[in-house]
Design a protein around this motif. Sequence first.
Motif, PDB file in Angstrom:
ATOM      1  N   ALA A  96     -39.144 -31.606 -31.904  1.00 28.25           N
ATOM      2  CA  ALA A  96     -39.586 -30.361 -31.280  1.00 28.25           C
ATOM      3  C   ALA A  96     -38.394 -29.492 -30.881  1.00 28.25           C
ATOM      4  O   ALA A  96     -38.417 -28.268 -31.045  1.00 28.25           O
ATOM      5  N   ILE A  97     -37.336 -30.109 -30.359  1.00 23.24           N
ATOM      6  CA  ILE A  97     -36.127 -29.377 -29.980  1.00 23.24           C
ATOM      7  C   ILE A  97     -35.477 -28.752 -31.210  1.00 23.24           C
ATOM      8  O   ILE A  97     -35.071 -27.580 -31.195  1.00 23.24           O
ATOM      9  N   ASP A  98     -35.377 -29.493 -32.305  1.00 22.04           N
ATOM     10  CA  ASP A  98     -34.775 -28.969 -33.531  1.00 22.04           C
ATOM     11  C   ASP A  98     -35.553 -27.766 -34.057  1.00 22.04           C
ATOM     12  O   ASP A  98     -34.952 -26.770 -34.504  1.00 22.04           O
ATOM     13  N   ILE A  99     -36.862 -27.849 -34.026  1.00 20.16           N
ATOM     14  CA  ILE A  99     -37.679 -26.756 -34.547  1.00 20.16           C
ATOM     15  C   ILE A  99     -37.553 -25.522 -33.663  1.00 20.16           C
ATOM     16  O   ILE A  99     -37.432 -24.390 -34.162  1.00 20.16           O
ATOM     17  N   LEU A 100     -37.558 -25.726 -32.348  1.00 18.07           N
ATOM     18  CA  LEU A 100     -37.392 -24.593 -31.440  1.00 18.07           C
ATOM     19  C   LEU A 100     -36.033 -23.937 -31.653  1.00 18.07           C
ATOM     20  O   LEU A 100     -35.914 -22.695 -31.674  1.00 18.07           O
ATOM     21  N   ASP A 101     -34.986 -24.735 -31.839  1.00 19.94           N
ATOM     22  CA  ASP A 101     -33.659 -24.205 -32.134  1.00 19.94           C
ATOM     23  C   ASP A 101     -33.668 -23.365 -33.412  1.00 19.94           C
ATOM     24  O   ASP A 101     -33.038 -22.301 -33.480  1.00 19.94           O
ATOM     25  N   ALA A 102     -34.354 -23.844 -34.430  1.00 17.44           N
ATOM     26  CA  ALA A 102     -34.391 -23.114 -35.702  1.00 17.44           C
ATOM     27  C   ALA A 102     -35.074 -21.763 -35.534  1.00 17.44           C
ATOM     28  O   ALA A 102     -34.635 -20.754 -36.106  1.00 17.44           O
ATOM     29  N   HIS A 103     -36.140 -21.716 -34.755  1.00 12.89           N
ATOM     30  CA  HIS A 103     -36.811 -20.440 -34.498  1.00 12.89           C
ATOM     31  C   HIS A 103     -35.866 -19.459 -33.811  1.00 12.89           C
ATOM     32  O   HIS A 103     -35.794 -18.279 -34.182  1.00 12.89           O
ATOM     33  N   VAL A 104     -35.147 -19.943 -32.794  1.00 11.81           N
ATOM     34  CA  VAL A 104     -34.244 -19.051 -32.062  1.00 11.81           C
ATOM     35  C   VAL A 104     -33.084 -18.608 -32.950  1.00 11.81           C
ATOM     36  O   VAL A 104     -32.727 -17.419 -32.978  1.00 11.81           O
ATOM     37  N   ARG A 105     -32.508 -19.546 -33.688  1.00  9.06           N
ATOM     38  CA  ARG A 105     -31.344 -19.230 -34.518  1.00  9.06           C
ATOM     39  C   ARG A 105     -31.682 -18.143 -35.530  1.00  9.06           C
ATOM     40  O   ARG A 105     -30.884 -17.221 -35.773  1.00  9.06           O
TER      41      ARG A 105
END
Length: 253
Positions: A31-40
């Motif tokens: 979940a953290i990785d996916i949220l990071d990808a959205h922000v990036r």
Amino acid sequence: MNAAHVPAMDGAHATRSLLGVDFHALPAGRAIDILDAHVRHRVPIKVAFANAHTLNTARVNPRYREVLQRFAVFNDGVGVDLASWLRFGERFPDNLNGTDFVPAYLERTLLPLRIFMLGTRPEVIGRAFAAARRRFPRHEWVGCRDGYFSRDEEDELLATLRAERIDLLLVGMGNPLQELWIDRCAAASRATACIGVGALLDFLAGEVGRAPAWVRRARLEWAWRLLLEPRRLWRRYLVGNATFLWHAWRERR
């Protein structure tokens, strides 16, 4: 925006529907990785954490249930975990309640974030903001606003958010209000990730104390809060949880 670079929210993990609300069954790291990808990649995402009370509300409020379909919904608490076991024969990989997941994300994200905090009472929000700045100093804490504002003030707030190019908007108004507000205003704010954080702001401010670590590990924080505030919470936790589990049991049939 480039949605092609953002991994699918479910991937190898199933989407599980409980009482008409779709959950993403993800471990916390995923979940953290996916949220990071959205922000990036500046691909907008709206996140909600749903517990038994959330699903009780959605069950009797069709508008709220429909709004949650536009969110990435994560599982919060032992109630939805039991409901998943009743319905699908397995629990969720991790307990992704907002009070623990959001701080974990702020600690583990690879990105320095521009963050705005919105919600709770006027006398609390400043303390929550100051505590967050001390605890997570590598992020840029752009500003904060309490959750009591008029529509005219809302227009000014949204203009501020647009100008500041917010990566992460933390909204603590309680549900369903926070999810309804995010659904209505996320696009106008242009914040990349909007997360309904519930009581997190009160916890950060020290307005509400967390249960001891051993209570949280035993998944009994709800009982701890009930002992502290029985008059306010008895209906939600005793009547509400029993009602939720009854409907979850019926749904499996």
